[in-house]
Structure formats: C-alpha cells, structure tokens
Design a protein around this motif. Structure first.
Motif, PDB file in Angstrom:
ATOM      1  N   VAL A 153       0.797  -1.151   0.085  1.00  0.00           N
ATOM      2  CA  VAL A 153      -0.061   0.083   0.156  1.00  0.00           C
ATOM      3  C   VAL A 153       0.881   1.208  -0.011  1.00  0.00           C
ATOM      4  N   TRP A 154       1.726   1.181   0.756  1.00  0.00           N
ATOM      5  CA  TRP A 154       2.879   2.374   0.758  1.00  0.00           C
ATOM      6  C   TRP A 154       3.456   2.720  -0.377  1.00  0.00           C
ATOM      7  N   SER A 155       3.760   1.482  -1.136  1.00  0.00           N
ATOM      8  CA  SER A 155       4.611   1.510  -2.360  1.00  0.00           C
ATOM      9  C   SER A 155       3.689   1.915  -3.517  1.00  0.00           C
ATOM     10  N   LEU A 156       2.437   1.667  -3.395  1.00  0.00           N
ATOM     11  CA  LEU A 156       1.459   2.130  -4.237  1.00  0.00           C
ATOM     12  C   LEU A 156       1.099   3.629  -4.426  1.00  0.00           C
ATOM     13  N   PHE A 157       0.978   4.072  -2.948  1.00  0.00           N
ATOM     14  CA  PHE A 157       1.007   5.401  -2.385  1.00  0.00           C
ATOM     15  C   PHE A 157       1.880   6.477  -3.188  1.00  0.00           C
ATOM     16  N   ASN A 158       3.243   5.797  -2.779  1.00  0.00           N
ATOM     17  CA  ASN A 158       4.513   6.354  -3.547  1.00  0.00           C
ATOM     18  C   ASN A 158       4.611   6.386  -4.899  1.00  0.00           C
ATOM     19  N   THR A 159       3.980   5.495  -5.841  1.00  0.00           N
ATOM     20  CA  THR A 159       4.190   5.316  -7.189  1.00  0.00           C
ATOM     21  C   THR A 159       2.943   6.197  -7.673  1.00  0.00           C
ATOM     22  N   LEU A 160       1.932   6.538  -7.276  1.00  0.00           N
ATOM     23  CA  LEU A 160       0.937   7.413  -7.494  1.00  0.00           C
ATOM     24  C   LEU A 160       1.319   9.006  -7.240  1.00  0.00           C
ATOM     25  N   PHE A 161       1.601   9.189  -6.047  1.00  0.00           N
ATOM     26  CA  PHE A 161       1.969  10.564  -5.394  1.00  0.00           C
ATOM     27  C   PHE A 161       3.449  11.183  -5.125  1.00  0.00           C
ATOM     28  N   MET A 162       4.388  10.050  -5.050  1.00  0.00           N
ATOM     29  CA  MET A 162       5.629  10.667  -4.696  1.00  0.00           C
ATOM     30  C   MET A 162       6.492   9.907  -5.444  1.00  0.00           C
ATOM     31  N   ASN A 163       6.510   9.761  -6.680  1.00  0.00           N
ATOM     32  CA  ASN A 163       7.596   8.864  -7.521  1.00  0.00           C
ATOM     33  C   ASN A 163       8.761   9.771  -7.883  1.00  0.00           C
ATOM     34  N   PHE A 164       9.604  10.030  -6.960  1.00  0.00           N
ATOM     35  CA  PHE A 164      10.723  10.854  -7.381  1.00  0.00           C
ATOM     36  C   PHE A 164      11.691   9.667  -7.995  1.00  0.00           C
ATOM     37  N   CYS A 165      11.959  10.093  -9.302  1.00  0.00           N
ATOM     38  CA  CYS A 165      12.793   9.188 -10.284  1.00  0.00           C
ATOM     39  C   CYS A 165      12.487   7.837 -10.319  1.00  0.00           C
ATOM     40  N   CYS A 166      11.257   7.557 -10.312  1.00  0.00           N
ATOM     41  CA  CYS A 166      10.588   6.261 -10.286  1.00  0.00           C
ATOM     42  C   CYS A 166      10.880   5.437  -9.080  1.00  0.00           C
ATOM     43  N   LEU A 167      11.403   5.688  -8.113  1.00  0.00           N
ATOM     44  CA  LEU A 167      11.502   4.870  -6.944  1.00  0.00           C
ATOM     45  C   LEU A 167      10.408   4.317  -6.273  1.00  0.00           C
ATOM     46  N   GLY A 168       9.331   4.893  -6.312  1.00  0.00           N
ATOM     47  CA  GLY A 168       7.826   4.479  -5.963  1.00  0.00           C
ATOM     48  C   GLY A 168       7.753   3.391  -6.793  1.00  0.00           C
TER      49      GLY A 168
END
Length: 112
Positions: free
Chosen positions: A43-58
């Motif tokens: 869930v945390w990774s999905l949130f980072n992928t959608l909203f905080m995807n700095f340099c595709c790290l999410g």
C-alpha cells in the motif's frame, strides 16, 4: 514384492473419480503459519508510485513489494523479508526526496 497393474477400466475409473453411483468428497487444507506475518509495504509503495514517484523510486518499491508478497505466498519468508526490506528503503528514499523537492519548490516560488 509384486506390483500388480490395474486393468484399464479401473485406471479410467480412478482418473474420473470412481463409478457413477459413488460420491467422493475432496477437501483442501490450507496451513496458515501461527507467527505474525511481516509487512510487504504494498500500500505504501502504491501511494509513492501514484503521488511521490521521485525518479521512479516509488514504482521500483512497488515491484519489490509485489515480489515480497509473491515470496510470502510461496512460503519463502527469508526472501519475502529481504524484498520487503528493500521496498521499505526505496519507499523511505522516495518519500524523503519528494518532500525535499516540494519544499525546494515552495522556497523558490515564495522568494520571487
């Protein structure tokens, strides 16, 4: 010790589930580990992928989280924990870098 082969009719009956009048019940047993499972951070990774995807790290963290969940389903808890740990580090990095970028943009736009 003699091994006797079954006639063809009995082999077909064994494959098809027995004679037409018989009833058989098949059961499925699922063994659940008694220990508390480790988080896989999907869930945390999905949130980072959608909203905080700095340099595709999410997105990369999401891929590791899915690998962790797959390893957990297979029963490889050591592999699952390793993938989950990598996903957690990537999530933290993505979150920190994204927040820093947002703060830098706020500072730049507020000083103009």
């Amino acid at each position: 010790l003699k091994i006797r082969e079954m006639p063809k009719e009995q082999q077909e009956a064994a494959v098809l589930g027995g004679p037409p009048g018989s009833t058989s019940v098949t059961t499925t047993v699922i063994n659940m580990p008694s220990e508390i499972s480790k988080p896989d951070h999907v869930v945390w990774s999905l949130f980072n992928t959608l909203f905080m995807n700095f340099c595709c790290l999410g997105f990369i963290a999401y891929a590791y989280s899915v690998k962790s969940r797959d390893r957990k389903m297979v029963g490889d808890m050591t592999g699952a924990q390793a993938y989950a740990s990598t996903a957690k580090c990537l999530n933290i990095s993505s979150l920190v870098f994204s927040i820093l970028v947002i703060i830098i943009f706020i500072i730049i736009y507020s000083t103009k």
